[in-house]
Each structure stands twice: as C-alpha cells, then as structure tokens.
Design a protein around this motif. Structure first.
Motif, PDB file in Angstrom:
ATOM      1  N   GLY A   1      37.151  56.323  33.439  1.00  0.00           N
ATOM      2  CA  GLY A   1      37.891  55.328  32.624  1.00  0.00           C
ATOM      3  C   GLY A   1      38.099  54.216  33.712  1.00  0.00           C
ATOM      4  N   ARG A   2      38.822  54.583  34.674  1.00  0.00           N
ATOM      5  CA  ARG A   2      39.318  53.840  35.705  1.00  0.00           C
ATOM      6  C   ARG A   2      38.010  53.041  36.306  1.00  0.00           C
ATOM      7  NH1 ARG A   2      43.178  57.465  37.646  1.00  0.00           N
ATOM      8  NH2 ARG A   2      41.627  57.924  39.221  1.00  0.00           N
ATOM      9  N   PHE A   3      37.239  53.758  36.598  1.00  0.00           N
ATOM     10  CA  PHE A   3      35.779  53.140  37.046  1.00  0.00           C
ATOM     11  C   PHE A   3      35.255  51.991  36.273  1.00  0.00           C
ATOM     12  CE2 PHE A   3      31.167  53.178  37.400  1.00  0.00           C
ATOM     13  CZ  PHE A   3      31.169  52.616  38.591  1.00  0.00           C
ATOM     14  N   PHE A   4      35.328  52.370  34.980  1.00  0.00           N
ATOM     15  CA  PHE A   4      34.665  51.404  34.054  1.00  0.00           C
ATOM     16  C   PHE A   4      35.435  49.880  34.006  1.00  0.00           C
ATOM     17  CE2 PHE A   4      31.984  54.983  32.570  1.00  0.00           C
ATOM     18  CZ  PHE A   4      30.689  54.506  32.960  1.00  0.00           C
ATOM     19  N   SER A   5      36.845  50.192  33.894  1.00  0.00           N
ATOM     20  CA  SER A   5      37.788  49.027  33.671  1.00  0.00           C
ATOM     21  C   SER A   5      37.582  48.310  35.067  1.00  0.00           C
ATOM     22  CB  SER A   5      38.927  49.540  33.603  1.00  0.00           C
ATOM     23  OG  SER A   5      39.600  50.172  34.525  1.00  0.00           O
ATOM     24  N   TYR A   6      37.392  48.998  36.111  1.00  0.00           N
ATOM     25  CA  TYR A   6      37.252  48.357  37.196  1.00  0.00           C
ATOM     26  C   TYR A   6      35.823  47.641  37.404  1.00  0.00           C
ATOM     27  CZ  TYR A   6      36.786  47.921  42.484  1.00  0.00           C
ATOM     28  OH  TYR A   6      36.498  47.174  43.607  1.00  0.00           O
ATOM     29  N   ALA A   7      34.926  48.082  36.739  1.00  0.00           N
ATOM     30  CA  ALA A   7      33.527  47.349  36.975  1.00  0.00           C
ATOM     31  C   ALA A   7      33.543  46.096  35.812  1.00  0.00           C
ATOM     32  CB  ALA A   7      32.477  48.061  36.148  1.00  0.00           C
ATOM     33  N   GLU A   8      34.410  46.335  34.679  1.00  0.00           N
ATOM     34  CA  GLU A   8      34.705  45.028  33.826  1.00  0.00           C
ATOM     35  C   GLU A   8      35.514  44.036  34.593  1.00  0.00           C
ATOM     36  OE1 GLU A   8      33.356  44.430  30.870  1.00  0.00           O
ATOM     37  OE2 GLU A   8      34.701  42.619  30.744  1.00  0.00           O
ATOM     38  N   LEU A   9      36.369  44.717  35.318  1.00  0.00           N
ATOM     39  CA  LEU A   9      37.278  43.374  36.029  1.00  0.00           C
ATOM     40  C   LEU A   9      36.528  42.796  37.103  1.00  0.00           C
ATOM     41  CD1 LEU A   9      40.263  42.481  36.669  1.00  0.00           C
ATOM     42  CD2 LEU A   9      40.374  44.434  38.309  1.00  0.00           C
ATOM     43  N   GLY A  10      35.712  43.633  37.572  1.00  0.00           N
ATOM     44  CA  GLY A  10      34.735  42.919  38.675  1.00  0.00           C
ATOM     45  C   GLY A  10      33.839  41.852  38.079  1.00  0.00           C
ATOM     46  N   ARG A  11      33.279  42.259  37.138  1.00  0.00           N
ATOM     47  CA  ARG A  11      32.350  41.165  36.530  1.00  0.00           C
ATOM     48  C   ARG A  11      33.231  39.956  36.212  1.00  0.00           C
ATOM     49  NH1 ARG A  11      29.665  45.584  33.877  1.00  0.00           N
ATOM     50  NH2 ARG A  11      31.289  45.723  32.288  1.00  0.00           N
ATOM     51  N   MET A  12      34.373  40.068  35.663  1.00  0.00           N
ATOM     52  CA  MET A  12      35.171  38.960  35.029  1.00  0.00           C
ATOM     53  C   MET A  12      35.624  38.048  36.489  1.00  0.00           C
ATOM     54  SD  MET A  12      38.112  39.095  32.474  1.00  0.00           S
ATOM     55  CE  MET A  12      38.851  40.583  33.218  1.00  0.00           C
ATOM     56  N   VAL A  13      35.859  38.738  37.541  1.00  0.00           N
ATOM     57  CA  VAL A  13      36.096  38.166  38.766  1.00  0.00           C
ATOM     58  C   VAL A  13      34.771  37.592  39.366  1.00  0.00           C
ATOM     59  CG1 VAL A  13      36.916  38.379  41.085  1.00  0.00           C
ATOM     60  CG2 VAL A  13      38.291  39.502  39.188  1.00  0.00           C
ATOM     61  N   ASP A  14      33.721  38.104  39.214  1.00  0.00           N
ATOM     62  CA  ASP A  14      32.613  37.704  39.753  1.00  0.00           C
ATOM     63  C   ASP A  14      32.249  36.411  39.094  1.00  0.00           C
ATOM     64  OD1 ASP A  14      32.338  39.354  41.786  1.00  0.00           O
ATOM     65  OD2 ASP A  14      30.813  40.827  40.659  1.00  0.00           O
ATOM     66  N   GLN A  15      32.173  36.375  37.661  1.00  0.00           N
ATOM     67  CA  GLN A  15      31.859  35.279  36.845  1.00  0.00           C
ATOM     68  C   GLN A  15      32.431  34.125  37.398  1.00  0.00           C
ATOM     69  OE1 GLN A  15      32.827  35.565  32.496  1.00  0.00           O
ATOM     70  NE2 GLN A  15      30.582  35.352  32.269  1.00  0.00           N
ATOM     71  N   ASP A  16      33.880  34.311  37.626  1.00  0.00           N
ATOM     72  CA  ASP A  16      34.736  33.008  37.962  1.00  0.00           C
ATOM     73  C   ASP A  16      34.337  32.572  39.299  1.00  0.00           C
ATOM     74  OD1 ASP A  16      35.737  32.729  35.643  1.00  0.00           O
ATOM     75  OD2 ASP A  16      37.512  33.526  36.133  1.00  0.00           O
ATOM     76  N   LEU A  17      34.089  33.725  40.234  1.00  0.00           N
ATOM     77  CA  LEU A  17      33.969  33.293  41.663  1.00  0.00           C
ATOM     78  C   LEU A  17      32.677  32.478  41.901  1.00  0.00           C
ATOM     79  CD1 LEU A  17      35.260  36.386  43.661  1.00  0.00           C
ATOM     80  CD2 LEU A  17      36.132  34.134  43.371  1.00  0.00           C
TER      81      LEU A  17
END
Lengths: 208, 764
Positions: free
Chosen positions: B92-108
């Motif tokens: 669960g942590r891994f997936f939420s982390y992946a989701e977080l990463g996607r959001m961050v990547d999108q803005d970066l």
C-alpha cells in the motif's frame, strides 16, 4: 444606458491535474498550444468574445488547479457559474474516475438553484497521444457516464491539435447562456448598425 | 536548533556572506547560526548535522517505500500483498508512493520551462524529485501540493549559483584552493570527496611534489586574500570541523542542503510564516479560515489601512483577495516575477525575522502578520497592488481588474516595489494587534527594526535612492499651508508632530476621515516613525503618480506628432511646469486624435493605451530622481490657491492649444462622433482610466478641501461609462468655480464640446 453592458458567461473548468485544462483554454482563446504551461496555482482565467444568435457575449473561462479542491477559492468563486466543464485525460483512467467527484463537489460548492439541470460538459482530452493507442477510457464508457448524469454533452478533444476544441466551447457557451436568466439580456439595436467595427471594439476587454 | 540564536548585531555594515545567497538564506532561514560571532567551524558542525539527518532520512524512507524483496517478505501475507487495500501495508505504501511520484513528476516536468537548461536536466530533476518525495513522506499530513515544487526550485538554484561562484573564485585563486598538494589525502575525505578529485583530474604526482611549497605559503596567502575570497575559501575548505561533511559550499551535499532549506521554509522554523500551512485546508487559529485565505484577508486588511479607496474599489467590484493572492502567496510570488527578481524578493523576505513579535497571550487579527517575515509577505502584496493602483482603479468590472492582477507587469521597478513593501511592513505588524498589547509589540519591534541589515543603524527611516524627501518636508508644508502658529509650536513636541503626521496621512492616504480611525493607538509616539516612513513613501508615490501621468503624455504626444506639432506642445507644457490637468488634457486630446487616426481599429487603441501606460510607468521612475523636488514644489498643496488659478490657466492654455493645434481634431471628434457609432463608443472607453487619475490629482492638489474630496470620491464611484472628456472637464471647472478666475471662452468651448459628446452618448 447601463444595461448596454455585455453579458458575461462564467465558465469553470475542473479536472485532475495534468489533463490539459490550461491547454484547452489557451487553444480555444489564443489558438495556440504550448508544452510549456506551468502547473496552475489557484486559478487563472481568460476571456473570449462569442457570438450566439447574433448577440455577443463575454465568455469568462476559469481554469483551476487540478489539486484545488474548492476550499481555497471560496464559494463566491463558484457561485454564479453558468457552466462547468469537466475534463479528463482519455489515457488516464483515474482522471475519468474522478469526474464524479469533481461534479459532486462543484454542485456542493456552487449550489446552483437547479442542480439537476445545471449545465455540465465533459471533455475527453489528449486523444492525439500515440495515435489513440494509449487510451484507456473508451468513448462508449465516457458517453455512458455522461448519459447517466442527465445527458451531459460529451466531446473528445485534442488541445494540442486543436481538435474539436472550438465545437466544444461553442457548446459550452450555448449551455452557459441557457443557464443565464433571460431578462439580463439587453442589447440596443444601434450596436448592430456598426457592422465591422463591432467585433474589434468589443474585444478590448472593457465592459462598457 | 539554531532558531534561538543570538540576535544579529545591527551595526554590521554588510551582512555576512553577502555574495553567497545560498549561505545567507541558510542563515536567514534559521538553519545556520546567525550570530556574527559564530565561527566557520560552528557553521560547519551545524551543516554536517543537517546533512547527516537528511542522509538518514533518505535511507529510511526510500527503503520503506520499495516493494519487499523475496527474502524479507512480511510474515503476514494477508496484509502484505500487492492487492491489499490496506494503505499501511508495505505494498500500500509502495503504491501511494508511486502515485505521489507521478504527481511530483508531472509538475517537475513543467517547472520553469524558461530555465529548462538547468531545471530540466536529468540530474536536477532527479534531485528535485527526491527532495520533494522525501519531504512529503516525512510530512504525510501535508503531502505534495502543487506549488511546492516552485518553492524548492529557487532554493536549489541559489545553491547552484553559489557553487558556480565558488568555481569562479577557485579559478582565480587556484593556489589557495588546491588542497591535495600534500599527497596525503585524508581517508575520510577520500571516501566522500570524489567530486573534488573529479574536478582536479589533471593532477599527476609530478605536480604534487612541486606543489609542496604551497603548504607553507598557503596560510600566508589565505591571510592576504580579500575578505570575500577568504570567506569562500573557508566555506569550501575540506579540512575544518567535520571534514568534507562540513564543507558549506559543497556540490555533493547540495541535495541535503536544499532539503533542509525547503524543510525550514515549509515549517517556518517554529516561526509564524510556515509555507506548508498555505497549502493546507486546515483552518487557522485566529480565524476560522485556512491559513492562505486568512493571509489573503490580511493583505486586504493592510490595504484598507494604506489605501482605502483602492480597497473599496476592489471590494466593490467583488474581487476577493484569494482569487489572485492564492497564487501570489503559495509560491511566494514565484509566478509574478522572473527568477532573478524573485531571488531579490526572497532576500528581503528571509532577512526579516520569522519569530512572532506578539506575546502568546496577546490578541491579534491575523496570524501571518505576527512576524516581520509574514508581514513582509502581506506588505509586498499591498505594494504590488499599489504599483497597479491607477490601472486597477480604472477598471470597472471584476474581470478586467483580475486580468490586471493576474498579469503583473513584466520587469517592474523592483526597487520601488520592495522599498514600498518594507515601509508597509511595520505598519502591518502594528495594525495586527489590539491596542492593549501594542506597547509590548513596539518594544520588541525596536529590536527587529534595528536588525534589518538594509537599515543603517540609528536610522528609523529607510531612505530610498529614488527620492529623498526630508522627514520634515510635509510637516513644513502643512504649516505653511495653514499658517497656524499653534500647530507650529506644537510640532516641536513629539506627540503633536505625530498628530500632524497622522492628519496628513489620513488625508494623503485616503484613510477614512472618521475619528474612529483604526490606526489611532495610544502609542502614537512609537508609531510616528512608521507613519512618517509610510507617509514619506506615500508622498513619493504621489510624485510617482504625477510623473506617471506626465510621462504618459508622451505616448499620445508621439501619436500626435504625426498629425501636427503635438510633441512640441507637450514639451512646452512640461517646461512651463503645467499642472497635471494640463497634461491630462494633452493626453485626452492626444487620445481623441488617436481615436481618429486609426479609426479603423478602435480596439487596438484600447490595448495600446494599457500597454503604453504600463511602459510609461516604468519610464516615470527615471523622472523621479531628477525632477523630484521640482515636481513637488509645483504640486505641493501649499500652492493650492495658485494652483487653482493655474489650473484654469492651464485649461485655457490647453484649450488654446486645442484651438490652435487640435481644432480640427476636436471638430473632427464631434463630427465623427455624430456620424459614426463605433468611434463614438470607443472614445469614452478610452477615457475610462482618466477619472481615476483626475480624482487622484485633484485630491492631491486640493487635498485639504474636504468637500471636494467627497464629491470627487463620489464622482469616481459613478458608473463612468458615460464619462467623456467633457464630463471630466466639466467637473474640473466645477471644482474651480470658487476661484475668481473664470475663462468664459474656455468654458464655452469645453461645454459645447461636452454637450455634443453627451448628446451623442444619449443618442446612442
């Protein structure tokens, strides 16, 4: 004299971050696409003059941040909206799944007088990507959802290619107008005499 | 850790690390000790500590959020499997982390496209990504919100610039910075200083031997260096406390340092302004509003004190502060200014202390205004609003007003903006507290003011280089104006002088004229310096405004030039020190002809005008320095009586000019107006911005005439849709009626022109 004021149609664009809200708005208003849009912070807007049935209106299009979950801008921001545009990315399932949340939150915040018939429009954006091979939300699925929510008009667009953008916003303007009470509309016929000069003078951004 | 450091000595002529913004910010943000007595080794120890903490955090969090490997699978597979819905499971942590990463990547990927050369390199993107992810994992209550990436980017950038600077200096003083001359590389630094050895690849053993003597001369040469280079040397030296880990300017630990800066900025180091709160929907303490909304209200609150009429105008239009301030505040003005200007703003921002000036039990209105830093944030916003003042007052709808607010002019006069903000900062602090606790605040403030490095010690009033008006200037004028012996006597005592200042302020800043003025506190004495500063600033503003108007006349004059000798006309008017009415007339007549000349596209005129006026407002600043005193003496209220005459004369003069030079144009205006509808519609539209300015100028010129002020204020509130040139002129004539001078010819000419235009408006 005072009622010569052109009518303002307020449109609010909602949808997940990165589905192309800013791009759609800019493609429609400025007829250009850029890969360089920054993430929207808070909200921004553009205006455009539209002509419906020989009458001119100012379309005020509010582009909101994909993460802006309503709390910050306040209810006054959503009140008085004439149309709400829900945008999703046909290549991202989650952005489609979230449409329902966006719709419900909007109705909650804007609290329109007739929520059942408040004009929404759904745009499935980024149909150009990978020639459509990467899309995960089918047109059928999207249309089914729109039908279930009171036959919301649905358009598939590409802000990048400019596909369907004009048509979508024309529909948005029409629906926004339907929502606006009729008595506000008053335009003296002297305006029409002006002919060619009209379009120009009206797009100067002034409201008188 | 270091936030409770000793207050900095106010006598420091130049702040420490003046050429190293990244180091300075680390001091200002509270990461490094700010005491000037703190040795470099102290700084190194603190630096090393923060880096260790980051390294630990990074190791822990990144491991936590990776999917479990086969060997160390969780014993309970019912919880820990990839399909588990439990957010606390490893997966669960891994997936939420992946989701977080996607959001961050999108803005970066959308970060500073104009600086993609730096921010979009894979190294930089990866670093920014790690920092943001780790910060979000460490602060799950906040998570990632859009805009955080733009708070981080400038921090990384200044560290990068510092390192560039270091490399430059190293090149110049290669001898001093070579630290591998002795051939005996410390084991510690050997392990972690690979970037260093990379940079000095061309070393071979032969040179190393040759370099041995430098060891001897090293101490000497370092001593001989200029202080700045010496400072850089010390900050980049690997052999101080903590070794390589303590090197303050270190490329290798840039990520660590940037994280720490972000953390302190977000958290506010136990201070008032915690940027993370601006992203949070959690309601604040003092009001039942999310902090960013509360801060937005705070800036309107400050605006209402400083410029009542502008505040009233915005409120009347329904422009709520959060519509534009949300963006201003969340990314700390990062969207409104280019990166270089932004860094200057952040310099000022961070150099203001963030600890609360208000005792914990004291009452206050807005949390953000409790610290000098938070106050600066609000003060800058107000400064920006005032920068756009005339443009905003000219708007008639929320749409146009917001358009201007959301498109702050490129290349603004940064100096003016920041000086203004600084002058409002103290007012913001003071306005925030209830009178009972104000005394305590003012005591504390003395300390805070004196520590601002831009203020020379002992000076209560920052003098701007733009225009230096003596403290007593307006006081003098006030006295002359009233010829009141009593007042003159009293002005020698502190208390009444502040009373006078207050009166002037009330008038000049269009504060409400009611006696229950919110500013009125018992500690007038302590406030007087602020008022004085504010007032001083406002007078400058008035001058700027006048110059703005004056310079504006060049724009239409230029257009006029094509038609007739309009330019010389304008120049003449300036030479004769004509009042602004005159200039305004020029502008108006200029515009009439503008309407005529490119009559085919009235739309363009409107746009051009807006653009030009922006441009001219920049130009006007250059006027300031030279013409300041002159303008003041012309425009001073003390010459009120003369000025009225003058105004009439000007009108006459102008009308003559109109007659002589623009007669045809004027006639044409009337005739064209009658003949064609579009031009007629366009003409009053172009006038729209003028009522506001007229009002401003008149108020200035006849500021003491309350009645006029009121009528003008009322006038400005009128729907100015119908107001044409002639209306404006009428009004000015009306104002001047009480003077004996009355030029019938002027009146008649203007009246007939006005009536013809009014008729046409009505006809329409």
């Amino acid at each position: 004299m005072a009622s010569r004021r052109r009518m303002l149609l307020k449109v609010i664009i909602l949808g997940d971050s990165g589905v192309g809200k800013t791009s759609l708005m800019n493609q429609y208003v400025n007829k250009k696409f850029s890969n360089q849009y920054k993430a929207t912070i808070g909200a921004d807007f553009l205006t455009k003059e539209v002509q419906i049935d020989d009458r001119l209106f100012t379309l005020q299009i509010w582009d909101t941040a994909g993460q802006e979950r309503f709390q910050s801008l306040g209810v006054a921001f959503y009140r008085g909206a004439d149309c709400c545009v829900l945008v999703y990315d046909v290549n991202v399932m989650k952005s489609f799944d979230n449409l329902n949340n966006w719709r419900e939150e909007f109705l909650l915040q804007a609290s329109p007088s007739d929520p059942e018939n408040f004009p929404f429009i759904v745009l499935g954006n980024k149909i150009d990507i990978d020639g459509g091979n990467s899309r995960v939300v089918s047109e059928k699925k999207a249309k089914a959802w729109c039908a279930s929510k009171g036959n919301i008009p649905y358009f598939e667009t590409s802000a990048k290619e400019g596909l369907n953008v004009e048509a979508a916003f024309q529909c948005i303007a029409m629906n926004a107008l339907k929502n606006e009470p009729e008595e506000d509309i008053y335009l003296p016929d002297t305006i029409d005499v002006a002919g060619g000069g009209r379009q120009l003078q009206r797009s100067s951004g002034c409201e008188c | 850790m270091s936030s409770a450091s000793v207050p900095e000595a106010s006598s420091t002529p130049q702040k420490r690390f003046s050429n190293l913004r990244g180091v300075r910010w680390r001091v200002d943000l509270g990461i490094l000790p700010s005491s000037p007595s703190a040795s470099i080794d102290d700084l190194r120890r603190v630096t090393a500590d923060t880096r260790r903490r980051y390294a630990t955090l990074r190791r822990r969090l990144l491991m936590d959020h990776h999917p479990p490997k086969d060997g160390d699978a969780s014993p309970d597979l019912t919880v820990d499997n990839p399909l588990s819905q439990n957010p606390d499971s490893t997966w669960g942590r891994f997936f939420s982390y992946a989701e977080l990463g996607r959001m961050v990547d999108q803005d970066l990927s959308r970060l500073y496209p104009e600086h993609s050369g730096y921010f979009h390199t894979p190294t930089c993107q990866a670093m920014l990504r790690r920092i943001l992810l780790l910060w979000c994992l460490q602060h799950p209550e906040h998570g990632y919100r859009q805009g955080m990436h733009e708070l981080l980017a400038p921090l990384v950038y200044v560290l990068h610039v510092d390192l560039d600077h270091l490399i430059q200096v190293q090149k110049l003083h290669e001898d001093c910075f070579n630290d591998e001359f002795d051939g005996i590389i410390l084991p510690e630094s050997d392990m972690i200083s690979n970037y260093r050895s990379r940079r000095i690849r061309n070393w071979d053993s032969g040179i190393e031997i040759e370099n041995n003597p430098y060891k001897v001369s090293n101490g000497l040469s370092v001593g001989e260096l200029d202080p700045h280079t010496r400072e850089i040397f010390l900050l980049s030296d690997s052999y101080g406390a903590e070794g390589e880990l303590g090197v303050i300017l270190s490329e290798r630990f840039m990520e660590h340092d940037a994280y720490c800066m972000l953390d302190y900025l977000m958290d506010g180091a136990q201070g008032v302004l915690a940027m993370a709160s601006f992203f949070s929907p959690v309601v604040g303490s003092s009001t039942n509003l999310p902090p960013v909304i509360e801060a937005s209200s705070a800036l309107y609150h400050l605006l209402s004190i400083v410029d009542h009429s502008l505040h009233a105008h915005l409120v009347e239009l329904g422009v709520e502060p959060q519509y534009f301030a949300l963006r201003w505040l969340r990314v700390l003005y990062g969207r409104e200014f280019c990166l270089d200007d932004l860094l200057v703003i952040w310099d000022e921002l961070f150099s203001s202390k963030n600890s609360s000036c208000i005792d914990s039990d004291a009452e206050y209105n807005f949390k953000v205004l409790c610290s000098p830093r938070g106050s600066f944030v609000a003060a800058l916003a107000v400064s920006m609003l005032l920068y756009l003042r005339s443009s905003l007052l000219a708007t008639e709808t929320a749409t146009t007003c917001l358009q201007r607010l959301l498109n702050f002019p490129q290349k603004p006069d940064m100096k003016k903006l920041i000086e203004k903000a600084k002058s409002l900062q103290m007012l913001a602090l003071e306005s925030n507290i209830t009178s009972s606790s104000s005394q305590r605040l003012s005591d504390k403030n003395k300390l805070n003011v004196s520590r601002g490095y831009s203020l020379p010690s002992g000076s209560a009033m920052p003098k701007t280089s733009v225009s230096v008006i003596p403290d007593s200037y307006w006081e003098e004028k006030w006295r002359v104006l009233h010829e009141d012996e009593e007042l003159r006597k009293q002005s020698n005592s502190e208390s009444s002088s502040s009373g006078i200042m207050k009166k002037i302020l009330t008038r000049k800043l269009s504060l409400s004229r009611t006696k229950s003025e919110p500013l009125e506190g018992k500690n007038a004495q302590s406030q007087s310096s602020v008022r004085r500063r504010l007032f001083d600033d406002s007078s400058k503003d008035i001058v700027a405004e006048i110059d703005h108007v004056k310079s504006e006349c060049y724009v239409p004059a230029f257009v006029l030039d094509n038609l007739n000798s309009g330019k010389s006309f304008t120049e003449k008017s300036v030479d004769q020190r004509t009042s602004d009415c005159m200039v305004e007339e020029t502008l108006l007549s200029g515009n009439s002809s503008m309407v005529l000349s490119p009559a085919t596209s009235p739309h363009d005129i409107g746009n051009d005008h807006g653009y030009e006026s922006e441009k001219s407002s920049v130009t006007s600043n250059s006027f300031l320095g030279d013409n300041d005193e002159e303008t003041l003496s012309t425009e001073d209220p003390c010459s009120q009586n003369h000025q009225d005459e003058e105004t009439i004369n000007m009108e006459e003069h102008c009308t003559q000019n109109l007659d002589n030079q623009l007669a045809q144009d004027v006639e044409a205006v009337s005739s064209v107006v009658i003949d064609t509808v579009p031009e007629q519609v366009a003409a009053p539209k172009d006038r729209k911005s003028f009522p506001g300015k007229f009002q401003w100028i008149w108020r200035f010129g006849r500021g003491c005439d309350e009645g006029n002020q009121k009528s003008l204020a009322g006038y400005s509130k009128k729907d100015s849709c119908n107001i044409s040139t002639c209306d404006a002129i009428y009004n000015s004539n009306g104002v001047n009626k009480r003077t004996e001078v009355g030029d019938k010819k002027v009146m008649d000419t203007l009246r007939s022109l006005g009536q013809s235009m009014l008729e046409n408006v009505q006809f329409l």
